[in-house]
Design a protein around this motif. Structure first.
Motif, PDB file in Angstrom:
ATOM      1  N   ARG A  85       0.704  -1.018  -0.290  1.00 18.02           N
ATOM      2  CA  ARG A  85       0.169   0.173   0.291  1.00 18.02           C
ATOM      3  C   ARG A  85       1.189   1.601   0.125  1.00 18.02           C
ATOM      4  O   ARG A  85       0.457   2.153  -1.145  1.00 18.02           O
ATOM      5  CB  ARG A  85      -0.441   0.348   1.473  1.00 18.02           C
ATOM      6  N   ASP A  86       1.505   1.458   1.031  1.00 15.81           N
ATOM      7  CA  ASP A  86       2.630   2.065   1.171  1.00 15.81           C
ATOM      8  C   ASP A  86       3.335   2.798  -0.202  1.00 15.81           C
ATOM      9  O   ASP A  86       4.060   3.956  -0.829  1.00 15.81           O
ATOM     10  CB  ASP A  86       2.897   2.569   1.923  1.00 15.81           C
ATOM     11  N   THR A  87       3.573   1.717  -0.709  1.00 20.08           N
ATOM     12  CA  THR A  87       5.194   1.954  -1.696  1.00 20.08           C
ATOM     13  C   THR A  87       3.715   2.396  -3.098  1.00 20.08           C
ATOM     14  O   THR A  87       4.268   3.186  -3.537  1.00 20.08           O
ATOM     15  CB  THR A  87       5.577   0.390  -2.187  1.00 20.08           C
ATOM     16  N   LEU A  88       2.661   1.468  -3.470  1.00 19.99           N
ATOM     17  CA  LEU A  88       1.915   2.164  -4.513  1.00 19.99           C
ATOM     18  C   LEU A  88       1.415   3.783  -4.027  1.00 19.99           C
ATOM     19  O   LEU A  88       1.674   4.611  -5.442  1.00 19.99           O
ATOM     20  CB  LEU A  88       0.513   1.546  -4.063  1.00 19.99           C
ATOM     21  N   ILE A  89       1.819   4.515  -2.998  1.00 21.92           N
ATOM     22  CA  ILE A  89       1.521   6.192  -3.572  1.00 21.92           C
ATOM     23  C   ILE A  89       2.775   6.423  -3.334  1.00 21.92           C
ATOM     24  O   ILE A  89       3.328   7.629  -4.223  1.00 21.92           O
ATOM     25  CB  ILE A  89       0.662   5.866  -1.881  1.00 21.92           C
ATOM     26  N   ALA A  90       4.066   6.065  -2.244  1.00 23.01           N
ATOM     27  CA  ALA A  90       4.984   6.291  -2.161  1.00 23.01           C
ATOM     28  C   ALA A  90       6.033   6.111  -3.136  1.00 23.01           C
ATOM     29  O   ALA A  90       6.897   7.537  -4.002  1.00 23.01           O
ATOM     30  CB  ALA A  90       6.114   6.324  -1.083  1.00 23.01           C
ATOM     31  N   GLY A  91       5.799   5.020  -4.764  1.00 21.38           N
ATOM     32  CA  GLY A  91       6.670   5.161  -5.247  1.00 21.38           C
ATOM     33  C   GLY A  91       5.891   5.726  -6.314  1.00 21.38           C
ATOM     34  O   GLY A  91       6.269   6.683  -7.287  1.00 21.38           O
ATOM     35  N   SER A  92       4.461   6.403  -6.586  1.00 20.58           N
ATOM     36  CA  SER A  92       4.355   7.085  -7.929  1.00 20.58           C
ATOM     37  C   SER A  92       4.686   8.477  -7.343  1.00 20.58           C
ATOM     38  O   SER A  92       4.708   9.413  -8.231  1.00 20.58           O
ATOM     39  CB  SER A  92       2.167   7.199  -7.306  1.00 20.58           C
ATOM     40  N   ASP A  93       4.444   9.164  -6.503  1.00 18.57           N
ATOM     41  CA  ASP A  93       4.999  10.439  -5.609  1.00 18.57           C
ATOM     42  C   ASP A  93       6.623  10.073  -5.709  1.00 18.57           C
ATOM     43  O   ASP A  93       6.559  11.491  -4.970  1.00 18.57           O
ATOM     44  CB  ASP A  93       4.370  10.277  -4.838  1.00 18.57           C
ATOM     45  N   SER A  94       7.741   9.522  -6.111  1.00 20.89           N
ATOM     46  CA  SER A  94       9.229   9.439  -5.564  1.00 20.89           C
ATOM     47  C   SER A  94       9.847   9.978  -6.395  1.00 20.89           C
ATOM     48  O   SER A  94      10.199  11.606  -5.475  1.00 20.89           O
ATOM     49  CB  SER A  94       8.922   8.402  -5.956  1.00 20.89           C
ATOM     50  N   ILE A  95       9.422  10.524  -7.905  1.00 17.73           N
ATOM     51  CA  ILE A  95       9.851  12.221  -8.524  1.00 17.73           C
ATOM     52  C   ILE A  95       9.485  12.819  -8.272  1.00 17.73           C
ATOM     53  O   ILE A  95      10.453  14.003  -8.403  1.00 17.73           O
ATOM     54  CB  ILE A  95      10.162  11.467 -10.376  1.00 17.73           C
ATOM     55  N   ASP A 176      -2.780  13.991 -12.294  1.00 14.73           N
ATOM     56  CA  ASP A 176      -3.728  13.110 -12.330  1.00 14.73           C
ATOM     57  C   ASP A 176      -3.284  11.506 -11.909  1.00 14.73           C
ATOM     58  O   ASP A 176      -4.302  10.664 -10.934  1.00 14.73           O
ATOM     59  CB  ASP A 176      -4.400  13.561 -13.407  1.00 14.73           C
ATOM     60  N   PHE A 177      -1.976  10.906 -12.408  1.00 16.11           N
ATOM     61  CA  PHE A 177      -2.075   9.249 -12.170  1.00 16.11           C
ATOM     62  C   PHE A 177      -2.012   9.619 -11.078  1.00 16.11           C
ATOM     63  O   PHE A 177      -2.441   8.113 -10.827  1.00 16.11           O
ATOM     64  CB  PHE A 177      -0.551   9.093 -12.980  1.00 16.11           C
ATOM     65  N   LEU A 178      -0.795  10.346 -10.580  1.00 15.73           N
ATOM     66  CA  LEU A 178      -0.778   9.932  -8.576  1.00 15.73           C
ATOM     67  C   LEU A 178      -2.523  10.042  -7.983  1.00 15.73           C
ATOM     68  O   LEU A 178      -2.550   9.503  -6.554  1.00 15.73           O
ATOM     69  CB  LEU A 178      -0.095  11.031  -8.128  1.00 15.73           C
ATOM     70  N   ASN A 179      -3.213  10.719  -8.056  1.00 17.43           N
ATOM     71  CA  ASN A 179      -4.563  10.660  -7.551  1.00 17.43           C
ATOM     72  C   ASN A 179      -5.175   9.843  -8.064  1.00 17.43           C
ATOM     73  O   ASN A 179      -6.281   9.022  -7.070  1.00 17.43           O
ATOM     74  CB  ASN A 179      -5.031  12.246  -7.902  1.00 17.43           C
ATOM     75  N   LEU A 180      -5.338   8.880  -8.902  1.00 18.72           N
ATOM     76  CA  LEU A 180      -5.690   7.694  -9.494  1.00 18.72           C
ATOM     77  C   LEU A 180      -5.461   6.305  -8.628  1.00 18.72           C
ATOM     78  O   LEU A 180      -6.235   6.234  -8.225  1.00 18.72           O
ATOM     79  CB  LEU A 180      -5.554   7.596 -10.909  1.00 18.72           C
ATOM     80  N   VAL A 181      -3.818   6.332  -8.766  1.00 22.27           N
ATOM     81  CA  VAL A 181      -3.684   5.721  -7.376  1.00 22.27           C
ATOM     82  C   VAL A 181      -4.066   5.535  -6.210  1.00 22.27           C
ATOM     83  O   VAL A 181      -4.667   3.877  -5.617  1.00 22.27           O
ATOM     84  CB  VAL A 181      -1.947   5.672  -7.917  1.00 22.27           C
ATOM     85  N   LYS A 182      -3.710   6.996  -5.451  1.00 21.61           N
ATOM     86  CA  LYS A 182      -4.952   7.357  -4.085  1.00 21.61           C
ATOM     87  C   LYS A 182      -6.132   6.712  -4.194  1.00 21.61           C
ATOM     88  O   LYS A 182      -5.923   6.526  -2.969  1.00 21.61           O
ATOM     89  CB  LYS A 182      -4.197   8.073  -3.710  1.00 21.61           C
ATOM     90  N   ALA A 183      -6.952   6.822  -5.199  1.00 25.38           N
ATOM     91  CA  ALA A 183      -8.029   6.482  -5.030  1.00 25.38           C
ATOM     92  C   ALA A 183      -8.116   5.042  -5.529  1.00 25.38           C
ATOM     93  O   ALA A 183      -9.394   4.812  -5.130  1.00 25.38           O
ATOM     94  CB  ALA A 183      -8.932   7.419  -6.336  1.00 25.38           C
ATOM     95  N   VAL A 184      -7.319   4.448  -5.767  1.00 30.06           N
ATOM     96  CA  VAL A 184      -7.951   2.870  -6.465  1.00 30.06           C
ATOM     97  C   VAL A 184      -7.206   2.105  -5.367  1.00 30.06           C
ATOM     98  O   VAL A 184      -7.715   0.587  -5.164  1.00 30.06           O
ATOM     99  CB  VAL A 184      -6.868   2.102  -7.612  1.00 30.06           C
ATOM    100  N   VAL A 185      -6.297   2.468  -4.131  1.00 29.84           N
ATOM    101  CA  VAL A 185      -5.698   1.485  -3.386  1.00 29.84           C
ATOM    102  C   VAL A 185      -6.722   0.975  -2.198  1.00 29.84           C
ATOM    103  O   VAL A 185      -6.677  -0.109  -2.203  1.00 29.84           O
ATOM    104  CB  VAL A 185      -5.123   2.539  -2.833  1.00 29.84           C
ATOM    105  N   THR A 186      -7.483   1.877  -1.969  1.00 27.24           N
ATOM    106  CA  THR A 186      -8.531   1.041  -1.045  1.00 27.24           C
ATOM    107  C   THR A 186      -9.628   0.382  -0.970  1.00 27.24           C
ATOM    108  O   THR A 186      -9.325  -1.189  -1.008  1.00 27.24           O
ATOM    109  CB  THR A 186      -9.339   2.357  -0.170  1.00 27.24           C
TER     110      THR A 186
END
Length: 268
Positions: A85-95, A176-186
């Motif tokens: 879960r954390d890597t899905l979000i942190a990885g997306s936001d890393s750069i 937008d892609f980061l926001n999509l990932v955050k929405a899909v994680v749950t």
């Protein structure tokens, strides 16, 4: 292949910096918090406690699994999920998070998702050690099947490192892609078999599709090692599915890196 060689070369040349930045990322995450590093344990502990209360005390629907208390079955799947879960979000936001390394310093973009992923992995190693202590506290002593846990953790690290590069590149180009990932994680939590046994699903096609989900495969691997006492080669179908999806993720991450790396400094 040239792109892959370039990424591997960058990781080798900057291997010491990757380790240092991973340590720095962990410190940065919990810097300024009164509890400090304890938050790395406190947040997962609260989540597990809530689900335990809901299913054991509230709904009273939990039953022992293979002679193990439901709580142990639950944390066997929850601990790897916290990392994923954390890597899905942190990885997306890393750069985006470390954009100064791209815009102000000549630092290889491909290694940024790696050290962020590695920092999350180190935290999860600590959580898994705590999980082992909890099993021992319940009288479930370590056995030979526990030796498979590092294998599943390594596979988890490999897959989500590729994911972090792919998602990090796309999120750097568009928030937008980061926001999509955050929405899909749950949603991923509820469709990945964290709270139920995927093998018990009666509809064959749904069950087979779910067994292509790397999250499901890793969670099953942890529970096979800790609860069901099955060897990794007893589930070769799931292992095959994992590597198929992993290969696809590698291709996507290489494509994203090759296509977008030159534009990222300008966008950020």
């Amino acid at each position: 292949m040239n792109t892959l060689k370039e990424i591997l070369k960058e990781h080798w040349l900057y291997r010491k910096q990757i380790v240092k930045l991973a340590k720095s990322d962990i410190i940065k995450t919990y810097k300024g918090a009164a509890l400090g590093w304890l938050w790395a344990i406190a947040k997962p502990a609260v989540t597990v406690a809530v689900f335990y209360f809901a299913f054991t005390v509230g709904l009273r629907s939990s039953k022992p699994v293979e002679g193990y208390p439901y709580f142990l079955w639950l944390i066997a799947g929850m601990m790897p999920w916290f990392y994923m879960r954390d890597t899905l979000i942190a990885g997306s936001d890393s750069i985006r998070r470390y954009k100064y390394l791209v815009t102000k310093i000549k630092y290889p973009v491909s290694t940024i998702p790696t050290f962020v992923n590695l920092s999350q992995f180190v935290i999860n190693v600590g959580l898994c050690l705590i999980m082992g202590i909890i099993f021992i506290f319940y009288g479930k002593m370590p056995d030979i099947y526990w030796l498979q846990i590092p294998i599943y953790m390594f596979l988890m690290l490999l897959f989500f490192n590729s994911w972090a590069l792919f998602a990090g590149m796309l999120s750097a180009m568009s928030r937008d892609f980061l926001n999509l990932v955050k929405a899909v994680v749950t949603a991923l939590f509820w469709v990945s078999g964290i709270m139920y046994e995927v093998g018990s699903i009666q509809i064959d096609i749904i069950r087979e599709i779910m067994l292509f989900n790397p999250i499901t495969i890793i969670v099953n691997g942890f529970r096979d090692s800790l609860i069901y006492k099955e060897w990794i080669w007893e589930n070769l179908g799931e292992l095959r599915n994992f590597f198929i999806v992993y290969f696809v993720m590698i291709v996507l991450s290489l494509w994203a890196y090759k296509k977008l790396r030159k534009d990222i400094p300008d966008v950020l």
